[in-house]
Design an enzyme around this catalytic site. Structure first.
Site, PDB file in Angstrom:
ATOM      1  N   ARG A   1       0.866  -1.185   0.000  1.00 54.87           N
ATOM      2  CA  ARG A   1       0.000   0.000   0.000  1.00 54.87           C
ATOM      3  C   ARG A   1       0.898   1.229   0.000  1.00 54.87           C
ATOM      4  NH1 ARG A   1      -5.280   1.822   1.652  1.00 54.87           N
ATOM      5  NH2 ARG A   1      -5.555   3.570   0.214  1.00 54.87           N
ATOM      6  N   GLY A   2       0.851   1.973  -1.098  1.00 54.13           N
ATOM      7  CA  GLY A   2       1.789   3.055  -1.312  1.00 54.13           C
ATOM      8  C   GLY A   2       1.814   4.106  -0.224  1.00 54.13           C
ATOM      9  N   GLU A   3       0.647   4.505   0.256  1.00 50.51           N
ATOM     10  CA  GLU A   3       0.602   5.596   1.233  1.00 50.51           C
ATOM     11  C   GLU A   3       1.258   5.203   2.556  1.00 50.51           C
ATOM     12  OE1 GLU A   3      -3.670   5.340   3.435  1.00 50.51           O
ATOM     13  OE2 GLU A   3      -3.726   5.924   1.325  1.00 50.51           O
ATOM     14  N   ASP A   4       1.400   3.894   2.810  1.00 54.38           N
ATOM     15  CA  ASP A   4       1.998   3.434   4.061  1.00 54.38           C
ATOM     16  C   ASP A   4       3.508   3.221   3.961  1.00 54.38           C
ATOM     17  OD1 ASP A   4      -0.508   3.433   5.155  1.00 54.38           O
ATOM     18  OD2 ASP A   4      -0.745   1.258   5.166  1.00 54.38           O
ATOM     19  N   THR A   5       3.972   2.649   2.852  1.00 57.33           N
ATOM     20  CA  THR A   5       5.374   2.202   2.815  1.00 57.33           C
ATOM     21  C   THR A   5       6.150   2.615   1.569  1.00 57.33           C
ATOM     22  OG1 THR A   5       4.873   0.068   1.744  1.00 57.33           O
ATOM     23  CG2 THR A   5       4.729   0.162   4.170  1.00 57.33           C
ATOM     24  N   ARG A   6       5.505   3.371   0.660  1.00 58.40           N
ATOM     25  CA  ARG A   6       6.180   3.706  -0.595  1.00 58.40           C
ATOM     26  C   ARG A   6       7.532   4.385  -0.362  1.00 58.40           C
ATOM     27  NH1 ARG A   6       4.887   4.345  -5.779  1.00 58.40           N
ATOM     28  NH2 ARG A   6       2.652   4.078  -5.444  1.00 58.40           N
TER      29      ARG A   6
ATOM     30  N   GLY B   1      -8.504   1.014 -13.041  1.00 62.54           N
ATOM     31  CA  GLY B   1      -9.754   0.560 -13.586  1.00 62.54           C
ATOM     32  C   GLY B   1     -10.507  -0.217 -12.516  1.00 62.54           C
TER      33      GLY B   1
ATOM     34  N   GLU C   1      -4.716  -8.029  -5.951  1.00 64.57           N
ATOM     35  CA  GLU C   1      -3.358  -8.535  -6.177  1.00 64.57           C
ATOM     36  C   GLU C   1      -3.099  -9.738  -5.271  1.00 64.57           C
ATOM     37  OE1 GLU C   1      -0.797  -4.540  -7.470  1.00 64.57           O
ATOM     38  OE2 GLU C   1      -0.506  -5.453  -5.504  1.00 64.57           O
TER      39      GLU C   1
END
Length: 209
Positions: free
Chosen positions: A32-37, A65, A99
């Protein structure tokens, strides 16, 4: 949240035919990008790349999509290893859970190596959808409309199954936000293991001893 759209099987077949002679990716990263990007995932991605390991890291800045694309599904299938970085808000992402569903399908059917990383989240929270992780899961489910309830119920059951399975994998890694020294240890170990065996073997033991 809309549920329209279906899988593009023709595109999937084309992509599989095109890449059938070689595996494009050695590691697929789900996170999850906002947490660990900009923290653990960025650090891991850079370290693996620097070691010459081919890593697929989904760009969450791309337009979304209503399904994971055929090319993304193929990237998961053709990767030797999937590393799933669980964080507090992972389960609030429909995209992340789809995913994960595909990753665990590959784990069951073709024996793909799956490494769960619990980033400031307890494995039991993931396995049973409790605590902050469980709250994030419920926030996602609350976004769907009444008209979508039947479809969402089916998805919910599949997602809970996948979370239960991966949360129960005995060999896993737990990372705390403040524990960057341990991050270094794991990254170094994974990089060495992948460098040695990923190009020639479909089964890799990456777990720190």
């Amino acid at each position: 949240m809309s549920l329209s759209g279906g899988d593009d099987d023709m595109e999937m077949d084309f992509l599989r035919d095109r890449y059938q002679d070689s595996r494009n990716f050695e590691v697929f990263l789900s996170f999850r990008g906002e947490d660990t990007r900009f923290s653990f995932t960025s650090h891991l991605y850079t370290a693996l790349q620097n070691a010459g390991i081919v890593v697929f890291k989904d760009d969450e800045a791309l337009p979304r999509g209503n399904q994971i694309s055929p090319s993304l599904r193929l990237a998961i299938e053709e990767s030797r290893i999937s590393v799933v970085v669980f964080s507090k808000n992972y389960a609030e992402s429909w995209w992340c859970l789809k995913e994960l569903e595909k990753i665990m399908e590959c784990h069951r059917t073709i024996g793909q190596v799956v490494i769960p990383v619990f980033y400031d989240v307890d494995p039991s929270e993931v396995r049973h959808q409790r605590g902050d992780f469980g709250k994030a899961f419920q926030r996602l489910l609350s976004k769907f409309s009444k008209e979508e309830e039947e479809k969402v119920l089916d998805w919910k059951q599949r997602w809970m199954k996948a979370l239960g399975e991966i949360g129960g994998i005995s060999s896993s890694v737990e990372i705390l936000n403040s524990s960057f020294e341990r991050v270094e240890e794991h990254v170094e170990h994974w990089t060495e293991a992948l460098s040695e065996v990923a190009p020639s073997s479909g089964v890799v033991d990456l777990y720190p001893r």
